[in-house]
Design an enzyme around this catalytic site. Structure first.
Site, short mmCIF file in Angstrom:
data_model
loop_
_atom_site.label_atom_id
_atom_site.label_comp_id
_atom_site.label_asym_id
_atom_site.label_seq_id
_atom_site.Cartn_x
_atom_site.Cartn_y
_atom_site.Cartn_z
N SER A 1 39.22 69.14 -59.73
CA SER A 1 39.09 69.44 -58.31
C SER A 1 39.08 68.13 -57.55
CB SER A 1 37.79 70.21 -58.03
OG SER A 1 37.57 70.35 -56.64
N TYR B 1 29.93 66.95 -57.97
CA TYR B 1 30.98 67.75 -58.60
C TYR B 1 32.31 67.01 -58.54
CZ TYR B 1 34.38 71.57 -59.17
OH TYR B 1 35.42 72.36 -59.57
N ILE C 1 38.12 81.86 -63.80
CA ILE C 1 39.37 81.24 -64.23
C ILE C 1 39.43 81.15 -65.75
CG2 ILE C 1 40.78 79.15 -64.13
CD1 ILE C 1 39.64 78.60 -61.38
N GLY C 2 38.31 80.79 -66.38
CA GLY C 2 38.31 80.68 -67.83
C GLY C 2 38.70 81.97 -68.52
N THR D 1 36.70 76.56 -72.78
CA THR D 1 35.31 76.45 -72.34
C THR D 1 35.13 77.12 -70.98
OG1 THR D 1 35.68 74.31 -71.25
CG2 THR D 1 35.02 74.27 -73.58
N GLY D 2 33.89 77.49 -70.69
CA GLY D 2 33.58 78.04 -69.36
C GLY D 2 34.08 79.45 -69.13
#
Length: 278
Positions: free
Chosen positions: A180, A189, A41-42, A33-34
């Site tokens: 994170s 987040y 990064i994905g 995903t992403g």
């Protein structure tokens, strides 16, 4: 037998039967995903898995990138898919709004339909990340972060668990999620990523009977175009190696965790940040 006569020759051995060609190796399928930006990064993880023998389905959501400072990258999904295909992978690029609770089922349906087999590895690298602190975060922003980073991740893991089947006694299934620990000035987040950690660590135990391992990776600050020069330099000075992380750094660890050699690593929250001070 006279001197001019030749002894009868021994019978020639029968020719060896032609061997059948080796069956074409079936590539396992990873869902990442992403994967909305070629420097993200994905995308790095998708490239690593494709080069390691995986077929790759991936999700992206262009409206998210449009409202971020870096903007949407035109044609990114098609370009990334082409790179993966050049590495030998079959691909399925799926645009999906992960704030929609119905999206995970549709994503798995489409990945299986287009690639022809169930997903073996689920890699969660999507994120909603809009900076705000304890006092200025709105209820809307808080709910959106938890919907994308926590709820969607749970629903994707649940859908994966309902569909995945492994041979008895084997550990071939993989779940890897990116997290994170950044919370100060980035409260929704960081808090929603903390919830993600608990979901994945629970999966390591609750899905173990299926032959699935589940781990969380904290890549630290990775330079994907969002850093300015001053921040990049400050972060680099905080690591023993004197640089910031790259998508490839994260991808190498995820690739190992998804490999047969990574099956004994399970239920862990791993830091892959070059030794950066917290």
């Amino acid at each position: 037998m006279t001197i001019n006569e030749q002894p009868p020759s021994a019978p020639k051995p029968a020719p060896a039967p032609a061997s059948d060609p080796a069956p074409e190796q079936v590539r396992p399928i990873a869902l990442v995903t992403g994967v909305g930006r070629s420097i993200g990064i994905g995308a790095g993880i998708a490239r690593q898995l494709a080069a390691s023998g995986w077929d790759v389905a991936f999700t992206y959501w262009t409206p998210y990138d449009r409202r971020m400072a870096w903007g949407a990258e035109n044609g990114a999904a098609a370009s990334i898919a082409k790179e993966l295909q050049d590495a030998g992978a079959r691909t399925a690029a799926i645009e999906a709004d992960l704030s929609d609770p119905d999206a995970p089922t549709r994503i798995f349906d489409e990945a299986e339909q287009r690639l022809g087999r169930p997903v073996t590895a689920l890699v969660l690298s999507h994120a909603e990340s809009v900076d705000s602190g304890l006092l200025d975060t709105t209820v809307e922003a808080f709910d959106r972060h938890f919907a994308v980073n926590a709820r969607a991740s749970w629903l994707l893991v649940r859908e994966y668990g309902l569909r995945f089947r492994s041979a008895p006694g084997t550990a071939t299934g993989r779940i890897v999620a990116l997290t994170s620990d950044h919370t100060v000035g980035n409260l929704p987040y960081g808090a929603s990523k903390g919830a993600l950690d608990r979901i994945i660590l629970a999966a390591a135990h609750e899905l173990a009977h299926l032959g699935v391992t589940a781990n969380v990776v904290n890549p630290g600050p990775v330079d994907t175009g969002w850093m300015d020069d001053a921040l990049r330099q400050a972060l680099a000075q905080g690591t023993p190696l004197g640089r910031t992380g790259t998508p490839q750094d994260t991808a190498h660890l995820v690739g190992f965790l998804c490999s047969p050699e990574g099956q004994w690593v399970n239920g862990q929250l791993l830091k892959s940040n070059g030794g950066a001070a917290s």
